[in-house]
Design a protein around this motif. Structure first.
Motif, PDB file in Angstrom:
ATOM      1  N   VAL A 192       1.003  -1.183   0.014  1.00 61.56           N
ATOM      2  CA  VAL A 192       0.052  -0.008  -0.067  1.00 61.56           C
ATOM      3  C   VAL A 192       0.947   1.364   0.154  1.00 61.56           C
ATOM      4  N   LYS A 193       0.836   1.918  -0.937  1.00 61.75           N
ATOM      5  CA  LYS A 193       1.771   3.248  -0.961  1.00 61.75           C
ATOM      6  C   LYS A 193       0.946   4.402  -0.528  1.00 61.75           C
ATOM      7  N   PHE A 194       1.239   5.365   0.134  1.00 58.84           N
ATOM      8  CA  PHE A 194       0.476   6.435   0.553  1.00 58.84           C
ATOM      9  C   PHE A 194       1.545   7.748   0.939  1.00 58.84           C
ATOM     10  N   SER A 195       0.887   8.795   0.893  1.00 56.10           N
ATOM     11  CA  SER A 195       1.610   9.993   1.287  1.00 56.10           C
ATOM     12  C   SER A 195       1.048  10.322   2.832  1.00 56.10           C
ATOM     13  N   ALA A 196       2.091  10.940   3.619  1.00 56.46           N
ATOM     14  CA  ALA A 196       1.623  11.504   4.861  1.00 56.46           C
ATOM     15  C   ALA A 196       2.622  12.641   5.147  1.00 56.46           C
ATOM     16  N   PRO A 197       1.869  13.661   5.897  1.00 52.85           N
ATOM     17  CA  PRO A 197       2.293  14.825   6.206  1.00 52.85           C
ATOM     18  C   PRO A 197       3.600  14.459   7.212  1.00 52.85           C
ATOM     19  N   VAL A 243      -2.943   8.569  10.360  1.00 51.35           N
ATOM     20  CA  VAL A 243      -4.267   9.794  10.368  1.00 51.35           C
ATOM     21  C   VAL A 243      -3.527  10.853   9.229  1.00 51.35           C
ATOM     22  N   ASP A 244      -4.472  11.371   8.376  1.00 50.46           N
ATOM     23  CA  ASP A 244      -4.203  12.311   7.325  1.00 50.46           C
ATOM     24  C   ASP A 244      -3.437  11.726   6.199  1.00 50.46           C
ATOM     25  N   CYS A 245      -3.581  10.370   5.950  1.00 49.57           N
ATOM     26  CA  CYS A 245      -2.597   9.802   4.886  1.00 49.57           C
ATOM     27  C   CYS A 245      -3.405   9.743   3.904  1.00 49.57           C
ATOM     28  N   ILE A 246      -3.105   9.771   2.798  1.00 48.61           N
ATOM     29  CA  ILE A 246      -3.837   9.541   1.593  1.00 48.61           C
ATOM     30  C   ILE A 246      -3.185   8.194   0.521  1.00 48.61           C
ATOM     31  N   VAL A 247      -3.939   7.372   0.555  1.00 44.54           N
ATOM     32  CA  VAL A 247      -3.520   5.999  -0.303  1.00 44.54           C
ATOM     33  C   VAL A 247      -3.634   6.336  -1.686  1.00 44.54           C
ATOM     34  N   TYR A 248      -2.592   6.308  -2.627  1.00 45.73           N
ATOM     35  CA  TYR A 248      -2.549   6.595  -4.032  1.00 45.73           C
ATOM     36  C   TYR A 248      -2.258   5.501  -4.772  1.00 45.73           C
ATOM     37  N   ASP A 249      -1.925   4.093  -4.202  1.00 45.29           N
ATOM     38  CA  ASP A 249      -1.661   3.204  -5.176  1.00 45.29           C
ATOM     39  C   ASP A 249      -1.586   1.934  -4.198  1.00 45.29           C
ATOM     40  N   VAL A 250      -1.973   0.660  -4.795  1.00 43.69           N
ATOM     41  CA  VAL A 250      -1.913  -0.669  -4.006  1.00 43.69           C
ATOM     42  C   VAL A 250      -1.356  -1.584  -5.173  1.00 43.69           C
TER      43      VAL A 250
END
Length: 139
Positions: free
Chosen positions: A34-39, A72-79
């Protein structure tokens, strides 16, 4: 010449180590990244991260990611699916095992193990117990 009865030379063990996968509960699982972006703390910077989990499908992988990381506040952009979905025996501590012929293989660590009738495991090369792997659950 000194001969000895085989039964008296080695005490019988109550554990039987040759078992079949059909004796244990299985789950259908694959491996997902699971790929995600996190602040980042302090703001401004966004980190691109990944988390590997066992799941049935991509949606399940995202749900497990959320539960396992408490993100928290993470956006999943690819699996990405990294291993195909298949029936595996899952130990009480979460390791996945498959049987190929007479060999049991831990998919998560690559360690070859022996499995007893009651589901306990030991290393296949030196016979040492592996408590961290837990046990398999009998049907």
């Amino acid at each position: 010449m000194n001969t000895q009865n085989v039964k008296t030379a080695a005490p019988e063990s109550s554990e039987r180590w040759e078992t079949k996968a059909c004796l244990f509960e299985t789950q259908v699982l694959g491996r997902y990244n699971v790929k995600f972006s996190a602040p980042c703390f302090g703001g401004g910077v966004t980190l691109n991260c990944s988390h590997v989990t066992n799941a049935v499908n991509a949606f399940d992988a995202v749900v497990r990611f959320t539960r396992e990381t408490h993100a928290v506040d993470c956006i999943v952009y690819d699996v990405e699916q990294t291993e195909e979905v298949r029936a595996v025996c899952v130990s009480t501590t979460g390791y996945r095992f498959v049987q190929r012929g007479y060999i049991w293989l831990c998919l998560d660590t690559g360690v070859i193990v022996d499995v007893s009738q009651d589901g306990s495991m030991r290393r296949g090369d030196d016979g040492q117990p592996i408590p961290a792997f837990g046990k398999l659950t009998r049907i």
